[in-house]
Design a protein around this motif. Structure first.
Motif, mmCIF file in Angstrom:
data_model
loop_
_atom_site.group_PDB
_atom_site.id
_atom_site.type_symbol
_atom_site.label_atom_id
_atom_site.label_comp_id
_atom_site.label_asym_id
_atom_site.label_seq_id
_atom_site.Cartn_x
_atom_site.Cartn_y
_atom_site.Cartn_z
ATOM 1 N N VAL A 19 40.533 47.746 40.422
ATOM 2 C CA VAL A 19 39.632 46.595 40.260
ATOM 3 C C VAL A 19 39.184 46.472 38.803
ATOM 4 C CG1 VAL A 19 37.346 45.719 40.865
ATOM 5 C CG2 VAL A 19 38.871 46.538 42.650
ATOM 6 N N LEU A 20 38.845 47.598 38.174
ATOM 7 C CA LEU A 20 38.422 47.549 36.767
ATOM 8 C C LEU A 20 39.543 47.079 35.852
ATOM 9 C CD1 LEU A 20 36.199 50.726 36.427
ATOM 10 C CD2 LEU A 20 35.484 48.347 36.407
ATOM 11 N N GLY A 50 46.498 41.651 28.720
ATOM 12 C CA GLY A 50 45.830 41.190 29.930
ATOM 13 C C GLY A 50 46.756 41.192 31.138
ATOM 14 N N TRP A 51 47.973 40.674 30.961
ATOM 15 C CA TRP A 51 48.919 40.660 32.076
ATOM 16 C C TRP A 51 49.356 42.059 32.467
ATOM 17 C CZ3 TRP A 51 49.019 37.082 35.394
ATOM 18 C CH2 TRP A 51 48.752 35.768 35.027
ATOM 19 N N VAL A 52 49.538 42.939 31.493
ATOM 20 C CA VAL A 52 49.914 44.323 31.799
ATOM 21 C C VAL A 52 48.802 45.002 32.594
ATOM 22 C CG1 VAL A 52 50.339 46.592 30.763
ATOM 23 C CG2 VAL A 52 51.539 44.587 29.904
ATOM 24 N N LEU A 53 47.553 44.787 32.201
ATOM 25 C CA LEU A 53 46.434 45.389 32.923
ATOM 26 C C LEU A 53 46.314 44.835 34.339
ATOM 27 C CD1 LEU A 53 43.676 45.594 30.168
ATOM 28 C CD2 LEU A 53 44.863 47.483 31.270
ATOM 29 N N VAL A 58 46.955 45.740 40.125
ATOM 30 C CA VAL A 58 47.482 45.421 41.455
ATOM 31 C C VAL A 58 48.290 46.599 41.996
ATOM 32 C CG1 VAL A 58 49.087 43.906 42.685
ATOM 33 C CG2 VAL A 58 47.432 42.931 41.096
ATOM 34 N N PHE A 59 49.066 47.230 41.137
ATOM 35 C CA PHE A 59 49.848 48.412 41.499
ATOM 36 C C PHE A 59 48.921 49.528 41.991
ATOM 37 C CE2 PHE A 59 52.647 52.007 40.011
ATOM 38 C CZ PHE A 59 53.670 51.763 40.898
ATOM 39 N N GLN A 60 47.810 49.725 41.285
ATOM 40 C CA GLN A 60 46.859 50.759 41.668
ATOM 41 C C GLN A 60 46.137 50.412 42.966
ATOM 42 O OE1 GLN A 60 44.708 50.797 37.987
ATOM 43 N NE2 GLN A 60 45.758 52.645 37.263
#
Length: 127
Positions: A19-20, A50-53, A58-60
């Motif tokens: 979420v963070l 931003g897109w990488v985060l 979402v993966f996490q």
């Protein structure tokens, strides 16, 4: 089962971290003042960061939900995410908050350890 509490803790931590990361990703896409003094991490463009985060977040999240459900996918993602978090914490030790970084490093190592020893037989149990 032995270690179920540690695995539940790791799953909840993955959800919080996911979420963070999504919030930080949205902040980077929105050109918010999250990064100051021309801070450059890996990417020189905040949109890419931003897109990488967001993708990592979402993966996490999927790994955290899977870990809480008891699936092997969650264990694999938990170990990978915890290891990456530990490496990133060690990289940021020289930053403004070294004790925070060392605390995050310890927490990431504890999460990975908790996932890896989940459901191992105790030594000498004879069962």
């Amino acid at each position: 089962m032995r270690g179920a509490g540690r695995v539940a803790f790791a799953g909840i931590m993955l959800l919080i971290i996911g979420v963070l990361n999504i919030i930080y990703g949205i902040g980077a896409l929105d050109d918010a003042n999250v990064f100051v003094n021309d801070t450059r991490l890996i990417f020189s463009d905040l949109n890419t960061l931003g897109w990488v985060l967001i993708i990592i977040g979402v993966f996490q999240l999927t790994g955290g939900f899977s870990l809480l459900a008891g699936n092997a996918y969650g264990r694999i993602i938990g170990v990978i995410a915890g290891s990456i978090g530990a490496v990133m914490a060690l990289i940021s030790v020289a930053g403004a908050f070294p004790w925070w970084s060392l605390g995050v490093f310890f927490l990431c190592c504890w999460v990975v350890w908790g996932i890896l020893i989940f459901d191992e037989d105790e030594m000498g149990s004879g069962a």
